[in-house]
Design an enzyme around this catalytic site. Structure first.
Site, PDB file in Angstrom:
ATOM      1  N   CYS A  18      37.280  31.845  42.247  1.00 61.89           N
ATOM      2  CA  CYS A  18      38.050  33.082  42.405  1.00 61.89           C
ATOM      3  C   CYS A  18      38.636  33.177  43.805  1.00 61.89           C
ATOM      4  O   CYS A  18      39.729  33.726  43.997  1.00 61.89           O
ATOM      5  CB  CYS A  18      37.171  34.290  42.110  1.00 61.89           C
ATOM      6  N   ASN A  32      42.357  41.513  38.110  1.00 65.10           N
ATOM      7  CA  ASN A  32      41.203  40.620  38.002  1.00 65.10           C
ATOM      8  C   ASN A  32      41.619  39.315  37.341  1.00 65.10           C
ATOM      9  O   ASN A  32      42.759  39.163  36.900  1.00 65.10           O
ATOM     10  CB  ASN A  32      40.084  41.309  37.214  1.00 65.10           C
ATOM     11  N   HIS A  40      32.859  38.234  44.570  1.00 67.37           N
ATOM     12  CA  HIS A  40      34.059  37.965  43.778  1.00 67.37           C
ATOM     13  C   HIS A  40      35.299  38.249  44.617  1.00 67.37           C
ATOM     14  O   HIS A  40      35.284  39.122  45.491  1.00 67.37           O
ATOM     15  CB  HIS A  40      34.037  38.868  42.542  1.00 67.37           C
TER      16      HIS A  40
END
Length: 379
Positions: free
Chosen positions: A151, A327, A306
């Site tokens: 990520c 996201n 994240h």
């Protein structure tokens, strides 16, 4: 002389980050979870009930299809931000903006720069004969129980892609694979997690090729990280799969790499003036259940770190200030792939780890592609 100096600084930075991060390879909040916890399912009726019955929650929880039958361990592997000690940011500038700048009460980069398709690009993945096919490239992507914690790389390449369009009217999708495979220790450990700031430094010193040059799939099927359990970091090939592109000519560069002062006004001003930024935050179990509203932590264990793309802000009907973010977990997660989180309280640490950089004009005007033929926007 200047180039050799930059290379030496790059190598020193790589060693520095390795020394300060080797103690922690699994995210901002790499909790030592028990085996029983890791093998349990991430989606829990108890969490949904506790959130939805809390009149002060401000958001709704649900069983997101994206995590159906996923264990805590599988969910945890998607959280690839490595905790970076403050000392690792020595020499990295902190940007502050003029507080007199008038900012709108609400802002959405998707509408502010509606000509930039990269800002609103969403991925849709399908399973066919155990092969993951891609119908679009995204906000980043969900590895569908894959095991690559990247990520940190996707948050960076997507934000820089947006900024190229905003500054140069260039709709381009940059390659996360280049960063994951070729950045080395400056960025961290590839599929085992990395530093968001490292990716932006990589853009400055080495540039990043396009998704068309170095994609996440090939003609034989699924070949990107996440297709197999414990998929290793991809090999750095330094050559384009497209015959009409050269690796060096496909490189897009950044100008500088910096942190944004952890004040909501500075963060808003940065997005308003230059485009989306990359942010990192701590993820708890309840976040996997997010469906709508303005998220704030309610319940559950701390899982990991994240990185996502921050694209705007606003205030809910209930008067709650929020950040708007994209996201990487597909449209079936959250609010059509997006989520809102409480603004102004550093919720889950989201305001203290904001990084970005500006796009360089180097290679932009050399006739290289301005849109990737491999991409189909889903808006």
């Amino acid at each position: 002389m200047a180039d050799s100096c930059c290379i030496r600084l790059h190598l020193l930075a790589s060693v520095f980050l390795l020394l300060f991060s080797s103690f922690n390879l699994q995210g901002i909040a790499a909790e030592n979870l028990s085996k029983q916890k890791l093998t349990s399912l991430i989606l829990q009726n108890e969490i949904v009930k506790e959130v939805n019955e809390n009149p002060n929650a401000g958001w709704k929880a649900a069983f997101n299809d994206r995590f159906a039958n996923a264990t805590v361990a599988e969910f945890k592997r998607l959280l690839g931000v490595i905790q970076t000690p403050k000392t690792a940011y020595l020499g990295v500038p902190i940007v502050r903006h003029d507080l007199s700048l008038k900012l709108p009460k609400e802002f959405d980069a998707r509408t502010a720069w509606s000509h930039c398709t990269s800002i609103r690009r969403i991925l849709v993945g399908y399973i066919l004969n155990n092969v993951l096919l891609w119908s679009t490239i995204t906000l980043w992507f969900w590895f569908l129980l894959g095991h690559c914690g990247s990520c940190w790389a996707f948050g960076a390449v997507e934000s820089l892609s947006d900024r190229f369009c905003i500054k140069y009217n260039l709709n381009v999708s940059l390659s996360a694979n280049d960063v994951i495979a070729c950045c080395g220790l400056l960025c961290g450990f590839g599929c085992n997690g990395g530093f968001p700031m490292g990716a932006w430094l990589y853009f400055k010193y080495h540039g990043v090729v396009t998704q068309e040059c170095d994609p996440y799939f090939d003609n034989t099927g699924c070949s990107h990280p996440g297709c197999e359990p414990t998929y290793p970091t991809p090999k750095c090939e330094r050559k384009c799969v497209s015959r009409n592109q050269l690796w060096g000519e496909s490189k897009h560069y950044g100008v500088g790499a910096y942190r944004i002062n952890p004040d909501p006004q500075d963060i808003m001003a940065e997005v308003y003036k230059n485009g989306p930024v990359e942010v990192a935050f701590t993820v708890y179990e309840d976040f996997a259940h997010y469906k709508s509203g303005v998220y704030k932590y309610i319940t559950g264990t701390k899982i990991g770190g994240h990185a996502v793309k921050l694209i705007g802000w606003g205030t809910s009907d209930d008067g709650e200030d929020y950040w708007l973010l994209a996201n990487q977990w597909n449209r079936s997660w959250g609010d059509d792939g997006y989520f809102k989180i409480r603004r102004g309280t550093n919720e889950c640490g989201i305001e203290q780890s904001v990084v970005a950089g500006l796009p360089s004009e180097k290679n932009v005007f050399k006739g290289i592609t301005t849109s990737d033929d491999l991409l189909v926007s889903s808006v």
